[in-house]
Design a protein around this motif. Sequence first.
Motif, PDB file in Angstrom:
ATOM      1  N   GLY A 185       0.808  -1.210   0.000  1.00  0.00           N
ATOM      2  CA  GLY A 185       0.000   0.000   0.000  1.00  0.00           C
ATOM      3  C   GLY A 185       0.842   1.261   0.000  1.00  0.00           C
ATOM      4  N   TRP A 186       0.460   2.182   0.853  1.00  0.00           N
ATOM      5  CA  TRP A 186       1.118   3.487   0.925  1.00  0.00           C
ATOM      6  C   TRP A 186       2.264   3.503   1.936  1.00  0.00           C
ATOM      7  N   THR A 187       2.567   2.352   2.554  1.00  0.00           N
ATOM      8  CA  THR A 187       3.577   2.335   3.616  1.00  0.00           C
ATOM      9  C   THR A 187       4.970   2.658   3.098  1.00  0.00           C
ATOM     10  N   ASN A 188       5.194   2.506   1.804  1.00  0.00           N
ATOM     11  CA  ASN A 188       6.495   2.838   1.222  1.00  0.00           C
ATOM     12  C   ASN A 188       6.550   4.283   0.746  1.00  0.00           C
ATOM     13  N   GLY A 189       5.565   5.074   1.098  1.00  0.00           N
ATOM     14  CA  GLY A 189       5.524   6.460   0.659  1.00  0.00           C
ATOM     15  C   GLY A 189       6.350   7.384   1.536  1.00  0.00           C
ATOM     16  N   GLN A 190       6.749   8.509   0.977  1.00  0.00           N
ATOM     17  CA  GLN A 190       7.490   9.526   1.716  1.00  0.00           C
ATOM     18  C   GLN A 190       6.529  10.397   2.529  1.00  0.00           C
ATOM     19  N   ASP A 191       7.055  11.020   3.565  1.00  0.00           N
ATOM     20  CA  ASP A 191       6.292  11.969   4.371  1.00  0.00           C
ATOM     21  C   ASP A 191       6.157  13.261   3.565  1.00  0.00           C
ATOM     22  N   LEU A 192       4.982  13.461   2.984  1.00  0.00           N
ATOM     23  CA  LEU A 192       4.783  14.590   2.084  1.00  0.00           C
ATOM     24  C   LEU A 192       4.697  15.925   2.818  1.00  0.00           C
ATOM     25  N   SER A 193       4.456  15.895   4.113  1.00  0.00           N
ATOM     26  CA  SER A 193       4.380  17.141   4.868  1.00  0.00           C
ATOM     27  C   SER A 193       5.740  17.819   4.987  1.00  0.00           C
ATOM     28  N   LYS A 194       6.810  17.097   4.649  1.00  0.00           N
ATOM     29  CA  LYS A 194       8.157  17.661   4.747  1.00  0.00           C
ATOM     30  C   LYS A 194       8.540  18.478   3.516  1.00  0.00           C
ATOM     31  N   PHE A 195       7.745  18.393   2.447  1.00  0.00           N
ATOM     32  CA  PHE A 195       8.022  19.163   1.247  1.00  0.00           C
ATOM     33  C   PHE A 195       7.460  20.581   1.384  1.00  0.00           C
ATOM     34  N   ASP A 196       8.006  21.501   0.608  1.00  0.00           N
ATOM     35  CA  ASP A 196       7.453  22.848   0.555  1.00  0.00           C
ATOM     36  C   ASP A 196       5.997  22.761   0.114  1.00  0.00           C
ATOM     37  N   GLU A 197       5.106  23.379   0.858  1.00  0.00           N
ATOM     38  CA  GLU A 197       3.666  23.226   0.620  1.00  0.00           C
ATOM     39  C   GLU A 197       3.243  23.720  -0.753  1.00  0.00           C
ATOM     40  N   GLU A 198       3.737  24.876  -1.160  1.00  0.00           N
ATOM     41  CA  GLU A 198       3.348  25.427  -2.461  1.00  0.00           C
ATOM     42  C   GLU A 198       3.869  24.565  -3.606  1.00  0.00           C
ATOM     43  N   GLU A 199       5.097  24.089  -3.473  1.00  0.00           N
ATOM     44  CA  GLU A 199       5.669  23.232  -4.517  1.00  0.00           C
ATOM     45  C   GLU A 199       4.885  21.927  -4.615  1.00  0.00           C
ATOM     46  N   LEU A 200       4.597  21.327  -3.468  1.00  0.00           N
ATOM     47  CA  LEU A 200       3.852  20.076  -3.453  1.00  0.00           C
ATOM     48  C   LEU A 200       2.482  20.250  -4.092  1.00  0.00           C
ATOM     49  N   GLU A 201       1.778  21.303  -3.709  1.00  0.00           N
ATOM     50  CA  GLU A 201       0.427  21.519  -4.244  1.00  0.00           C
ATOM     51  C   GLU A 201       0.463  21.688  -5.759  1.00  0.00           C
ATOM     52  N   ALA A 202       1.456  22.391  -6.265  1.00  0.00           N
ATOM     53  CA  ALA A 202       1.569  22.596  -7.708  1.00  0.00           C
ATOM     54  C   ALA A 202       1.776  21.274  -8.447  1.00  0.00           C
ATOM     55  N   VAL A 203       2.634  20.419  -7.889  1.00  0.00           N
ATOM     56  CA  VAL A 203       2.913  19.126  -8.510  1.00  0.00           C
ATOM     57  C   VAL A 203       1.676  18.220  -8.436  1.00  0.00           C
ATOM     58  N   VAL A 204       1.009  18.218  -7.298  1.00  0.00           N
ATOM     59  CA  VAL A 204      -0.185  17.395  -7.122  1.00  0.00           C
ATOM     60  C   VAL A 204      -1.291  17.846  -8.074  1.00  0.00           C
ATOM     61  N   LYS A 205      -1.446  19.150  -8.219  1.00  0.00           N
ATOM     62  CA  LYS A 205      -2.468  19.666  -9.133  1.00  0.00           C
ATOM     63  C   LYS A 205      -2.148  19.267 -10.569  1.00  0.00           C
ATOM     64  N   LYS A 206      -0.879  19.372 -10.945  1.00  0.00           N
ATOM     65  CA  LYS A 206      -0.498  19.003 -12.307  1.00  0.00           C
ATOM     66  C   LYS A 206      -0.790  17.539 -12.575  1.00  0.00           C
ATOM     67  N   ARG A 207      -0.518  16.686 -11.588  1.00  0.00           N
ATOM     68  CA  ARG A 207      -0.793  15.250 -11.767  1.00  0.00           C
ATOM     69  C   ARG A 207      -2.297  15.018 -11.927  1.00  0.00           C
ATOM     70  N   ASN A 208      -3.105  15.701 -11.147  1.00  0.00           N
ATOM     71  CA  ASN A 208      -4.548  15.594 -11.282  1.00  0.00           C
ATOM     72  C   ASN A 208      -4.993  16.018 -12.682  1.00  0.00           C
ATOM     73  N   LEU A 209      -4.448  17.112 -13.171  1.00  0.00           N
ATOM     74  CA  LEU A 209      -4.842  17.616 -14.486  1.00  0.00           C
ATOM     75  C   LEU A 209      -4.407  16.663 -15.602  1.00  0.00           C
ATOM     76  N   GLN A 210      -3.262  16.012 -15.441  1.00  0.00           N
ATOM     77  CA  GLN A 210      -2.841  15.011 -16.414  1.00  0.00           C
ATOM     78  C   GLN A 210      -3.869  13.892 -16.512  1.00  0.00           C
ATOM     79  N   ILE A 211      -4.316  13.440 -15.360  1.00  0.00           N
ATOM     80  CA  ILE A 211      -5.326  12.377 -15.328  1.00  0.00           C
ATOM     81  C   ILE A 211      -6.639  12.869 -15.923  1.00  0.00           C
ATOM     82  N   GLY A 212      -7.011  14.089 -15.568  1.00  0.00           N
ATOM     83  CA  GLY A 212      -8.237  14.649 -16.099  1.00  0.00           C
ATOM     84  C   GLY A 212      -8.219  14.743 -17.619  1.00  0.00           C
ATOM     85  N   GLU A 213      -7.072  15.098 -18.201  1.00  0.00           N
ATOM     86  CA  GLU A 213      -6.959  15.194 -19.655  1.00  0.00           C
ATOM     87  C   GLU A 213      -7.133  13.834 -20.315  1.00  0.00           C
ATOM     88  N   LEU A 214      -6.655  12.772 -19.672  1.00  0.00           N
ATOM     89  CA  LEU A 214      -6.860  11.429 -20.215  1.00  0.00           C
ATOM     90  C   LEU A 214      -8.343  11.095 -20.276  1.00  0.00           C
TER      91      LEU A 214
END
Length: 334
Positions: A185-214
Motif C-alpha cells: 500500500g502506501w507504507t512505502n511512501g514519503q512523508d509529504l508534509s516535509k516538502f514545501d507546501e506550495e511546490e507540493l500543491e503545484a505538482v499534485v495539481k499538475k498530476r490531477n490535471l494530467q489524469i483529467g486530460e486522459l
Amino acid sequence: MKNKHLTLLMIVLWSVFSCAQQNKDINATNVVEYMAAKVKTYDKHPMYAIRPLQNNCIFEILVNDVLLYDEYSLEKAGTPIEINDNILKSGKQTLTYRLYPIGDLMVQEYGKGDTVTTLKKNTSMSLKIIRYDDFKTGRGLSDEIVIAEHTSPVKKGTREFIGAGLPYYEHTITFNAEVPYENEGWTNGQDLSKFDEEELEAVVKKRNLQIGELYQNKELDSLVRIEHVNGLMYAQANYRTKDKLQRIYDQYKEDVLKDKELQPMEGYQMEFYGENRIVMLRYSVIAPPYPWSQGQPALYYTFKDEYGTLADFLSISLYLPKGKALTPENLQIL
C-alpha cells in the motif's frame, strides 16, 4: 450535481485498473484477464465492515488514517460498509470518525430550522465493527461477528456529547483484524508534509490535471496502463472474481468513453492522509465553495444524460514512493 455512487465507483475503478503500470502489453482488451490471473485465492476470505449510526451530525470515517466513507446528508447507512480496502495486513488497525455540524440540512430537507454551526448536546456516533469469516460463503446478518463496539463519549455525569459546542470532533479507536493477504500500500511512501507546501500543491495539481486530460480525451488504453504500484491490492483485498472485474470494467469503459467536459480545479484544499504519506485535493466539508462540492474531490467533469447535467468526481489519492523525486510522473495513484 453531487453523485456519491459515481464517486465511490470511480474509486473502485482507479483501484482495480491502474496496476498495469509497468507492462506496456496491458491494454483495454486484455486487462480483465490480466487482473483475474493476478488475484490470489485462499481457503477463506474474511471481510471486515462497519455499521455507523450517527445522530445530529454529518461525518467521515477513516481506517488506518485513510478516508474510507463519508455522509454529508441526514441519511443513515442501511447496509454494512466494507473496509478491507484500507486493511493492508493482519494486526492492529485504527478507525477514526470525524463529526461535523449539520449546517442547513434541516432547512434543505424539511424547510424549517436554523443553520447549525456547532455540534449539539445530543450529537452522537455509534459504531459496530463486524467480521464475516468467509465473504464468499456468507454475508447475511447471521454471519456477522461483532468484534468491536463504540459510542461517542459524553461529559462526565451527563448524557451530553463531549464535543458539544465544537465545530468539529474527532475520535480514534483500535481493533484487530486477520486477513490472508499482505499489501504494501502506501507504507512505502514519503512523508509529504516535509516538502514545501506550495511546490507540493503545484505538482499534485499538475498530476490531477494530467489524469483529467486522459478522461477528457477518452484515452482508455492510457488510463488502463497508468502508473500505480499498488493497484492490485484492492482487487486482492476484496477477493475479486473475473466476473466481478468484468462488470467493473464494463462500467469503467462506459464512463471513460462518454462525452464529458473537464471542469476547472479551484477553491479546493490540500489534505494529508496515511500518516502524511497520501495527499488529496478536496473541497472543504465545513465551508465548500458550492453546496454540491462539499467534501468532494477537486478533479471532476460534467456530462449530460436523460436526467440533465451530472458530475463525476475522480477521487485521486497520491503518494510518492521512497527514493523518488517530487514530480507529477512519480506520484503514484492509490
